[in-house]
Design a protein around this motif. Structure first.
Motif, PDB file in Angstrom:
ATOM      1  N   ARG A 196       0.836  -1.195   0.000  1.00 40.67           N
ATOM      2  CA  ARG A 196       0.000   0.000   0.000  1.00 40.67           C
ATOM      3  C   ARG A 196       0.872   1.246   0.000  1.00 40.67           C
ATOM      4  N   GLU A 197       0.400   2.289  -0.641  1.00 37.63           N
ATOM      5  CA  GLU A 197       1.153   3.528  -0.692  1.00 37.63           C
ATOM      6  C   GLU A 197       1.164   4.248   0.644  1.00 37.63           C
ATOM      7  N   THR A 198       0.142   4.023   1.453  1.00 34.98           N
ATOM      8  CA  THR A 198       0.036   4.736   2.722  1.00 34.98           C
ATOM      9  C   THR A 198       0.774   4.027   3.860  1.00 34.98           C
ATOM     10  N   ARG A 199       1.384   2.942   3.571  1.00 32.81           N
ATOM     11  CA  ARG A 199       2.072   2.171   4.591  1.00 32.81           C
ATOM     12  C   ARG A 199       3.373   2.842   5.008  1.00 32.81           C
ATOM     13  N   ARG A 200       3.605   2.948   6.288  1.00 31.33           N
ATOM     14  CA  ARG A 200       4.832   3.573   6.810  1.00 31.33           C
ATOM     15  C   ARG A 200       5.914   2.524   7.002  1.00 31.33           C
ATOM     16  N   GLU A 201       7.119   2.977   7.052  1.00 29.59           N
ATOM     17  CA  GLU A 201       8.262   2.065   7.257  1.00 29.59           C
ATOM     18  C   GLU A 201       8.135   1.332   8.594  1.00 29.59           C
TER      19      GLU A 201
END
Length: 101
Positions: free
Chosen positions: A92-97
């Motif tokens: 997902r693009e909204t996923r954080r590291e």
């Protein structure tokens, strides 16, 4: 494809057997039932096979009476399974590291 299970006839049988009995009264009489299951059965909605069999046993209905003979069922083969659409798994693009772990 036609469904080999006669839902409307099963619903009518359940309504007939439980005529004059409320949901809570039925649950008290048959502890294996629950009000949601009874409600779905009375309306002719989808039931799991387990719920269907529990209802049949509690209400003394014969499960095979609701099978429609001669209904051609769809064959499930490897070829038909491979033709089914599927969703590709992608990050997902909204996923954080920090959430990636």
């Amino acid at each position: 494809m036609a469904d080999p299970f006669d839902r409307s006839r099963f619903a009518a049988s359940v309504r007939r057997r439980l005529d004059g009995i409320s949901g809570p009264q039925a649950v008290n009489a048959w502890p294996t039932l629950n009000t949601a299951m009874i409600s779905r059965a009375k309306r002719g909605e989808n039931l799991t096979i387990g719920s269907f069999l529990v209802l049949c046993k509690a209400l003394r209905l014969r499960p095979m009476d609701y099978l429609i003979d001669g209904v051609k069922r769809r064959r499930v083969t490897r070829k038909t399974l491979l033709k089914q659409p599927f969703t590709v798994s992608a990050p997902r693009e909204t996923r954080r590291e920090s959430e990636a772990r």
